[in-house]
Write a protein that holds these residues in place. Structure first.
Motif, PDB file in Angstrom:
ATOM      1  N   VAL A 613      11.179  -9.075  40.138  1.00  0.00           N
ATOM      2  CA  VAL A 613      10.563  -7.737  40.123  1.00  0.00           C
ATOM      3  C   VAL A 613       8.883  -7.857  40.223  1.00  0.00           C
ATOM      4  N   LEU A 614       8.192  -9.240  39.802  1.00  0.00           N
ATOM      5  CA  LEU A 614       6.890  -9.414  39.950  1.00  0.00           C
ATOM      6  C   LEU A 614       6.268  -9.097  41.212  1.00  0.00           C
ATOM      7  N   VAL A 615       6.977  -9.704  42.327  1.00  0.00           N
ATOM      8  CA  VAL A 615       6.319  -9.807  43.608  1.00  0.00           C
ATOM      9  C   VAL A 615       6.480  -8.175  44.291  1.00  0.00           C
ATOM     10  N   PRO A 616       7.463  -7.643  44.248  1.00  0.00           N
ATOM     11  CA  PRO A 616       7.401  -6.108  44.623  1.00  0.00           C
ATOM     12  C   PRO A 616       6.322  -5.320  43.910  1.00  0.00           C
ATOM     13  N   VAL A 617       6.050  -5.563  42.505  1.00  0.00           N
ATOM     14  CA  VAL A 617       4.986  -4.887  41.842  1.00  0.00           C
ATOM     15  C   VAL A 617       3.482  -5.327  42.296  1.00  0.00           C
ATOM     16  N   ALA A 618       3.603  -6.650  42.423  1.00  0.00           N
ATOM     17  CA  ALA A 618       2.124  -6.893  42.942  1.00  0.00           C
ATOM     18  C   ALA A 618       1.734  -6.578  44.227  1.00  0.00           C
ATOM     19  N   ALA A 619       2.648  -6.397  45.285  1.00  0.00           N
ATOM     20  CA  ALA A 619       2.521  -5.916  46.454  1.00  0.00           C
ATOM     21  C   ALA A 619       2.460  -4.409  46.629  1.00  0.00           C
ATOM     22  N   GLY A 620       3.258  -3.820  45.823  1.00  0.00           N
ATOM     23  CA  GLY A 620       3.341  -2.288  45.974  1.00  0.00           C
ATOM     24  C   GLY A 620       2.367  -1.580  45.431  1.00  0.00           C
ATOM     25  N   VAL A 621       1.591  -2.205  44.420  1.00  0.00           N
ATOM     26  CA  VAL A 621       0.270  -1.610  43.805  1.00  0.00           C
ATOM     27  C   VAL A 621      -0.819  -1.489  44.462  1.00  0.00           C
ATOM     28  N   PRO A 622      -1.351  -2.422  45.183  1.00  0.00           N
ATOM     29  CA  PRO A 622      -2.336  -2.277  46.298  1.00  0.00           C
ATOM     30  C   PRO A 622      -1.943  -1.064  47.419  1.00  0.00           C
TER      31      PRO A 622
END
Length: 748
Positions: A613-622
């Motif tokens: 879940v971490l990478v989708p959140v880190a890439a989706g927020v920007p």
């Protein structure tokens, strides 16, 4: 093939197969596979590999060409020009009886009562129950130096070549490599060149007999298929009348109400040129991408395995398929033109008669152009590579056109830019008559119609001529992909269908070889791996940005509405955002496609999926922040909080969808009888869409009903969306853990 007579090449250690005797089998019917042969038994997954190679070897080597001695089954080295020893000795010295073989029909004279081979050919053509392969093979035995046979290496990616006949000079297109464009002129026969330099000749033509026999054999099957299509059309008509009439009436009323509002009609009129260009560019991109895995010339696998391997004219087999596709596309385009004219009439932009007349050129001419483009992509590897390389730029152009349409609707219109776009090619020529019908200011539109008709006619003529030159290897790849997609869709395995299409769209290309420094801690291994996978597949990041951008544009429309309409449009905007974030969670889906892939990880499966879940959140927020910048510039600074706030629940829902497990097809047969029919399908759809609904539904209610989208709303209105986002994310992560434990639990 040197030093062999009538024997097929087999793998090392396998017994040689004598292919001088034709193989028998039933005449292939569309979608049928002969008994005893698996559809996926070949090396390429499309047919029996042994049959293909043995069949090609039979045609490629004949007693005359290889120097076989009639009645002995031996081939002399002097005749072949290689000095090779005979492959197998027969006769009294070896204790084996010679196998009758050599001259055409020599091995069958005794069973035919001493009749000649020519009489046997006549009987084969008259007998409607004789296999097409044997009938074609009988005529192929009369060969000479100019005999043309398809290569036994047909699976080795050799492009089909055109030979006008024995002794004729080859064209430049005949020597195109496997990856090139095989756009040579159509000769009598188009097939692959054999290693011996031989190809089918006019004296071997069995096209008329073969196609006549197939028509006779398939007559009953065609009748059954027409009845099935009639029943399907009747059911679709019932659904359209029963359910579509009410929905259509409500849509018409809502559209008329929308057109009656002040300024809406003028905004639509200003945005129409860019919208039309966007639709045409989308059609071209869809046709080109579709040709990467399907294409306008789609032949069934039985036809590929048997029919195209016979001495028949390829264009007689492939051109009808292309013409049928062309007819269907043109009919669909005409219906779309009628629908567009009705929409223009309902929105008050143009009269019905004028709209029908001026929408007709686009509806009739654009589908043939799209079919010609798709055929070029299907038959040329270079064109397919260009489509893959130019797809991101085409998507960028579509996004710019969407922005131009929105700007024009707001009153910022550039007449010079629109004129240049409308006269830049067929995409603009098709839009000019419609623009004239709506605005009345499109000078030169008759010239544009003439240019569009000329371009469509030239494209259709060229495509019809080139339809018979599609390489066999490309036809086989598309037939295998379509068969896979069709079979898994019947079992509701949407993920398997998507993987098959994705593999075909990729075309064997690998991602960019970017690197990231390996982390020292093993706890960061999953995050590092997901980030590296995203860097090596930048198309996912681009697709996510486009989906989020489309969601932001839809959200801007929702802000301007109120009531129930706002909730519907807001739900659509959140659905687009979910699709964008879900593109970033592909590694989680790959992990659960085969649980054995997680054996590398030092974590258990629940912890492993939580880290996905971490990478989708880190890439989706920007990306969400970038989509919120236009709102902030217009005074909507709260969008900088609300849009990124939706990313964590979307990422958790995407991972939960990946951990859904095998498709529960038993839900389709629960037997829930209602007055409207069996409701089992709705239960299945609810189970399948549960992660999506669990994320989008609460956020829609929190944002649409809490007043957070209203202008001048207090800061306390943001509390509800924050709490709902956190609660939904926690609940979805808990569900991910439970589903992961269920997946890891041993069966039974």
């Amino acid at each position: 093939m040197t030093g062999t007579a009538g024997r097929s090449r087999q793998p090392d250690g396998a017994a040689p197969v004598d292919s001088s005797v034709p193989l028998r089998g039933p005449v292939p019917v569309d979608g049928a596979v002969p008994p005893g042969e698996s559809a996926g038994s070949g090396s390429d997954g499309t047919g029996p590999d042994t049959y293909t190679r043995a069949d090609s070897a039979t045609r490629a080597v004949t007693p005359t060409a290889s120097g076989a001695v009639p009645g002995t089954g031996q081939a002399t080295g002097a005749t072949t020009g290689t000095g090779a020893a005979p492959e197998r000795a027969t006769g009294p010295e070896t204790g084996t009886e010679p196998r009758p073989q050599g001259a055409p029909g020599a091995g069958r004279k005794s069973s035919q009562g001493g009749r000649s081979t020519r009489d046997a050919d006549v009987d084969l053509r008259e007998n409607a129950h004789v296999d097409v392969r044997e009938e074609a093979r009988e005529g192929a035995h009369e060969t000479g130096p100019g005999h043309n046979a398809p290569s036994r290496d047909e699976d080795d990616c050799a492009a089909p070549r055109t030979f006008p006949g024995p002794g004729s000079a080859r064209t430049a297109d005949d020597s195109a490599d496997a990856a090139g464009d095989t756009s040579g002129p159509d000769g009598p026969f188009t097939d692959e060149e054999d290693d011996d330099g031989a190809a089918w000749g006019p004296e071997d033509d069995r096209t008329e007999e073969t196609l006549r026999l197939l028509r006779d054999k398939r007559r009953a099957h065609r009748g059954q298929r027409r009845r099935d299509l009639a029943v399907g059309g009747y059911v679709a008509l019932l659904f359209a009348v029963g359910y579509g009439s009410t929905l259509g009436y409500r849509f018409v009323r809502d559209l008329e109400h929308l057109a009656a509002q002040d300024g809406v009609t003028e905004a639509l009129r200003r945005a129409l040129p860019a919208v039309l260009l966007l639709l045409v560019c989308g059609l071209a991109l869809l046709a080109a991408r579709d040709a990467l895995w399907r294409g306008p010339v789609l032949v069934s696998r039985p036809d590929l395995s048997w029919l195209l391997s016979q001495p028949v004219r390829r264009e007689r087999v492939l051109r009808p398929v292309f013409r049928w596709t062309l007819g269907l596309l043109t009919a669909a385009g005409a219906l779309c033109a009628v629908g567009g004219a009705v929409l223009l009439r309902l929105s008050g932009l143009a009269g019905l008669g004028e709209a029908l007349a001026l929408c007709a050129p686009a509806g009739v001419c654009l589908p043939p152009l799209a079919a010609a483009l798709a055929l070029q992509v299907e038959r040329s590897a270079r064109a397919a590579d260009r489509v893959r390389a130019l797809t991101p730029y085409a998507l960028l152009a579509a996004a710019l056109l969407a922005g131009q349409a929105a700007s024009a609707a707001a009153g910022h219109r550039s007449a010079v830019l629109e004129t240049a776009e409308l006269w830049s090619g067929p995409w603009g020529w098709a839009a000019l008559p419609v623009v004239h019908a709506v605005t009345g200011r499109a000078p030169g539109w008759p010239v544009a119609v003439a240019l569009l008709a000329a371009a469509a006619s030239a494209a259709v003529l060229h495509a019809d001529k080139a339809a018979g030159t599609v390489p066999t290897r490309r036809l086989r790849a598309r037939a295998a992909t379509v068969a896979t997609v069709t079979s898994v869709l019947w079992s509701a395995e949407l993920r398997a269908a998507r993987l098959a299409v994705t593999e075909a769209l990729a075309g064997g290309t690998t991602g960019a070889r970017r690197r990231l420094r390996v982390p020292r801690s093993r706890r960061l291994a999953v995050v590092w791996r997901d980030a590296l996978a995203l860097l090596r597949a930048p198309g996912r990041l681009v697709a996510a940005a486009l989906w989020l951008g489309a969601g932001a544009g839809t959200a801007a429309l929702a802000v301007a509405l109120d009531g129930g309409t706002r909730l519907i449009v807001l739900a659509a905007a959140l659905a687009l955002g979910w699709l964008g974030v879900a593109r970033l969670a592909e590694t989680a889906r790959l992990e659960t496609d085969d649980l054995r892939r997680s054996s590398w990880s030092p974590f258990r499966l629940p912890t492993l999926l939580l880290q996905h879940v971490l990478v989708p959140v880190a890439a989706g927020v920007p990306l969400a922040l970038a989509a919120a910048v236009p709102f902030a510039l217009q005074g909507g600074g709260r969008a900088l909080l609300l849009m990124p706030l939706c990313v964590p629940p979307f990422a958790a829902a995407a991972v939960l969808a990946a951990a859904r497990g095998p498709v529960r097809t038993e839900l389709l047969s629960l037997g829930l009888v209602t007055p409207a029919g069996d409701a089992s399908v709705f239960v299945f759809v609810g189970w399948y869409a549960a992660p999506f609904v669990s994320a989008v539904g609460p956020l829609t209610a929190a944002l649409g009903l809490g007043g957070a989208l209203d202008a001048g709303a207090p800061a306390s209105a943001l509390v509800r969306p924050v709490v709902v986002s956190a609660g939904v994310t926690a609940a979805l992560l808990f569900a991910v853990v439970r589903r992961a434990k269920a997946l890891a639990r041993p069966a039974g």
